[in-house]
Design a protein around this motif. Structure first.
Motif: not given
Length: 249
Positions: A106, A108-109, A111, A113, A134-135, A153
């Motif tokens: 997805k 989010e994978d 994104h 961390d 990232s944001k 984003r």
């Protein structure tokens, strides 16, 4: 030999850093995906993944696809699909690890961390999943007396590990805080670099970046156009650095 079951086994094999893999021939389950009876599979411990530290999903697919075709033809010739069907799965042996669900990949994978991922984690995900994102906070209305900040984003389309710049060590205390090796205001023609530290203290240079709503561009130029940089300068004694408003999230 552990087995990945689900819609994205190749991705998860590489994300887990495995050096071996295998193929499985199974029947179709009437209700659940990838839950059929295993007719035949690569014997443990599987076959080697060439260059596992650089292998991509298309490269791994080119390796397993012919082996999958071979095991299918062999299974047809042996009549393994003819009832009564014998389960030849890994569960018949002892000492095997549990099945691992290879969930669908997805957005989010991808994104990042910054708090928990090391450079090795980031680099591996970038290789397996494609450009990570990232944001960040960007100024949406620079003409007003009270600038408005908007979360946008950011896709990091090209980045690499580089040697630490003298005087920038303080930024390593905040993983994900990008900065430019230049004082404010930044001259667009200076060709300075955009950098960020990872959790394990590795310095990453962001060569190309795409800010939401903008075109992909050189990291510094993209940050300047999106007005993501702070108006203050960090003086290290060795060089001047301009940070972002906030760490990437």
């Amino acid at each position: 030999m552990s087995s990945f079951r689900g819609p994205a086994p190749l991705h998860h094999t590489l994300l887990a850093g495995r050096t071996k893999t295998g193929v499985t021939l199974q029947t179709l389950h009437v209700k659940h995906f990838d839950h059929g009876v295993i007719l035949q599979q690569t014997p443990a411990p599987g076959f080697e993944i060439p260059n596992p530290d650089t292998c991509t999903v298309p490269e791994l697919l080119n390796i397993v696809a012919p082996k999958g075709a071979e095991i299918l033809l062999d299974g047809i010739r042996k009549g393994l699909f003819v009832p009564p069907i014998e389960d030849a799965g890994w569960r018949a042996s002892q000492g095997d690890e549990p099945l691992i669900h290879a969930a669908k990949i997805k957005p989010e994978d991808r994104h990042i961390d910054w708090v928990n991922w090391t450079w090795k984690d980031i680099n591996r995900r970038n290789r397996v999943l494609g450009p990570l994102w990232s944001k960040t906070l960007a100024v949406s209305d620079p003409t007003s007396g009270n600038p408005l900040f908007q979360q946008r984003r950011v896709i990091l389309s090209e980045m690499e590990e580089v040697d630490t710049l003298k005087g920038c060590e303080a930024f390593s205390l905040i993983p994900g805080l990008p900065f430019v090796d230049s004082a404010h205001p930044i001259d667009r023609q200076q060709g300075k670099g955009l950098y960020v530290f990872t959790r394990d203290g590795k310095l990453i240079q962001i060569h190309q970046m795409k800010v939401e709503g903008e075109q992909n561009a050189d990291g510094v130029r993209a940050a300047l156009k999106a007005r993501m940089l702070s108006d203050r300068t960090f003086h290290s004694g060795a060089a001047d650095f301009t940070p972002f408003h906030n760490p990437l999230q």
